[in-house]
Structure formats: C-alpha cells, structure tokens
Motif scaffolding. Sequence first.
Motif, PDB file in Angstrom:
ATOM      1  N   UNK A 148       0.770  -1.251  -0.004  1.00 54.10           N
ATOM      2  CA  UNK A 148      -0.021  -0.088   0.035  1.00 54.10           C
ATOM      3  C   UNK A 148       0.851   1.060  -0.049  1.00 54.10           C
ATOM      4  N   UNK A 149       1.905   1.358   0.909  1.00 53.95           N
ATOM      5  CA  UNK A 149       2.791   2.357   0.865  1.00 53.95           C
ATOM      6  C   UNK A 149       3.346   2.585  -0.903  1.00 53.95           C
ATOM      7  N   UNK A 150       3.946   1.506  -1.365  1.00 52.90           N
ATOM      8  CA  UNK A 150       4.245   1.703  -2.766  1.00 52.90           C
ATOM      9  C   UNK A 150       3.125   2.300  -3.643  1.00 52.90           C
ATOM     10  N   UNK A 151       1.928   1.796  -3.356  1.00 54.35           N
ATOM     11  CA  UNK A 151       0.884   2.283  -4.321  1.00 54.35           C
ATOM     12  C   UNK A 151       0.593   3.556  -4.082  1.00 54.35           C
ATOM     13  N   UNK A 152       0.816   4.138  -2.781  1.00 53.59           N
ATOM     14  CA  UNK A 152       0.475   5.481  -2.652  1.00 53.59           C
ATOM     15  C   UNK A 152       1.578   6.486  -3.078  1.00 53.59           C
ATOM     16  N   UNK A 153       2.897   5.914  -2.914  1.00 60.59           N
ATOM     17  CA  UNK A 153       3.952   6.664  -3.585  1.00 60.59           C
ATOM     18  C   UNK A 153       4.022   6.646  -5.146  1.00 60.59           C
ATOM     19  N   UNK A 154       3.288   5.590  -5.631  1.00 60.88           N
ATOM     20  CA  UNK A 154       2.995   5.875  -7.143  1.00 60.88           C
ATOM     21  C   UNK A 154       1.924   7.002  -7.310  1.00 60.88           C
ATOM     22  N   UNK A 155       1.101   7.000  -6.556  1.00 61.16           N
ATOM     23  CA  UNK A 155       0.190   8.295  -6.832  1.00 61.16           C
ATOM     24  C   UNK A 155       0.790   9.630  -6.811  1.00 61.16           C
ATOM     25  N   UNK A 156       1.745   9.770  -5.998  1.00 63.50           N
ATOM     26  CA  UNK A 156       2.595  10.917  -5.747  1.00 63.50           C
ATOM     27  C   UNK A 156       3.638  11.226  -6.763  1.00 63.50           C
ATOM     28  N   UNK A 157       4.266   9.929  -7.410  1.00 65.29           N
ATOM     29  CA  UNK A 157       5.266  10.049  -8.212  1.00 65.29           C
ATOM     30  C   UNK A 157       4.988  11.162  -9.455  1.00 65.29           C
ATOM     31  N   UNK A 158       6.049  12.040  -9.828  1.00 64.01           N
ATOM     32  CA  UNK A 158       5.972  12.863 -10.823  1.00 64.01           C
ATOM     33  C   UNK A 158       6.769  12.967 -11.965  1.00 64.01           C
ATOM     34  N   UNK A 159       7.845  11.840 -11.724  1.00 61.70           N
ATOM     35  CA  UNK A 159       8.617  11.676 -12.731  1.00 61.70           C
ATOM     36  C   UNK A 159       8.941  10.060 -13.154  1.00 61.70           C
ATOM     37  N   UNK A 160       9.515  10.109 -14.395  1.00 62.16           N
ATOM     38  CA  UNK A 160       9.857   8.465 -14.785  1.00 62.16           C
ATOM     39  C   UNK A 160      11.000   8.088 -13.740  1.00 62.16           C
ATOM     40  N   UNK A 161      11.845   8.721 -13.522  1.00 59.86           N
ATOM     41  CA  UNK A 161      12.724   8.346 -12.275  1.00 59.86           C
ATOM     42  C   UNK A 161      12.121   7.679 -11.054  1.00 59.86           C
TER      43      UNK A 161
END
Length: 180
Positions: A126-139
């Motif tokens: 779930x933490x990785x999922x949340x981080x995915x939603x916050x991601x703003x770059x390809x990196x």
Amino acid sequence: MSARSFELLLETAFDSPKPPVFEEGAATVYTELEQALRDAKFSKGISREQLSFKFERLRLGVAIAFVKAFLRLADNEKSKEVLEVLQDALKAKNSREIDKIVQKRIAAFDNLYHEIFVNPQREEILHLFESTLDAGTKEELDELIMDGLELLTEVDWNPPHDTEDDDDIEPFDEDFLKSL
C-alpha cells in the motif's frame, strides 16, 4: 530501468506471463514514454499533453500492479473496485479523462484501508501504491518499479495453513455420526 522490469512487475503481481493490463503490452507503454521524453528533450514536436498522457499510463500500470498484489494477499472484495477503477482509467484517451474517471469513483480507494489486518507486506505494498500516486517523474516510477519487484519476489503468496486453529476443534464423535 527497463521496459522488462515493468513487465516483470506486472507479471509477478498478476502471477501471469500475460497480465491483462495493456493491449499493446507493458514494454510498449514503457518505451513509448521513453521515446516521448527523448522527443520532448530534443523538441521534436511532442505536446505536453501527449507526454503527460504517456506518463499517466505508465503510472497507472505501476499502480495496478501494486493493487493487484495487495488484492492477492488481502483477498478483500471491496478493494477489487479500486483495480476496476484503475483499469477503466487505462481506457481513457487523455490525461483529463483519466482524472475524470478516477475522481468520479475516488471513494473506492477508501476500501483499500478497510479490514486490513497486521501484515507488513500488505502495508508495504500500500505504501508503494501511495508513492506511485505521488510520483511525478519517470525516475520516481523506475525506483518504485524496482522496489516493487524486490518486495513482490519476497512475498509468500501461499502462506502455510495455520494448523493451530485446527487443534482447537474437537474430533467428530464417531458413535454420533453412525447414529445419523
């Protein structure tokens, strides 16, 4: 990072060599974003909207992988709607449509957090999922793909049945069964 890593993340999450996510294949989605980023860097005419849309499709794919892995571990019926929302968003033709689809059914995401029992792997997913939603770059997505691959390869998808509970059950009374 590579398109193959993205494919592996989806294959592991779905436990399938052909996960039903992208018609054109996960590698194609990944390489299209890479090409769009190169084109934008060298001003080859790609619009901001096209670049954003390609990024959003990759981000949706990563999010779908984490939600699918979570569902495989949690078996939470209500949370399946989140996967449906994300898969519906993949059918959108642009970034605005993706946002509209997700916003319309945003309440479904609350279901991911209901009935969660203490399980560190589910919490990490779930933490990785949340981080995915916050991601703003390809990196950032590349890093999440690698973190996800590492985590999902460590998950025990078939935990042993807890026989402790079975010991508490009294055996059937054979005489009673014969009298039936």
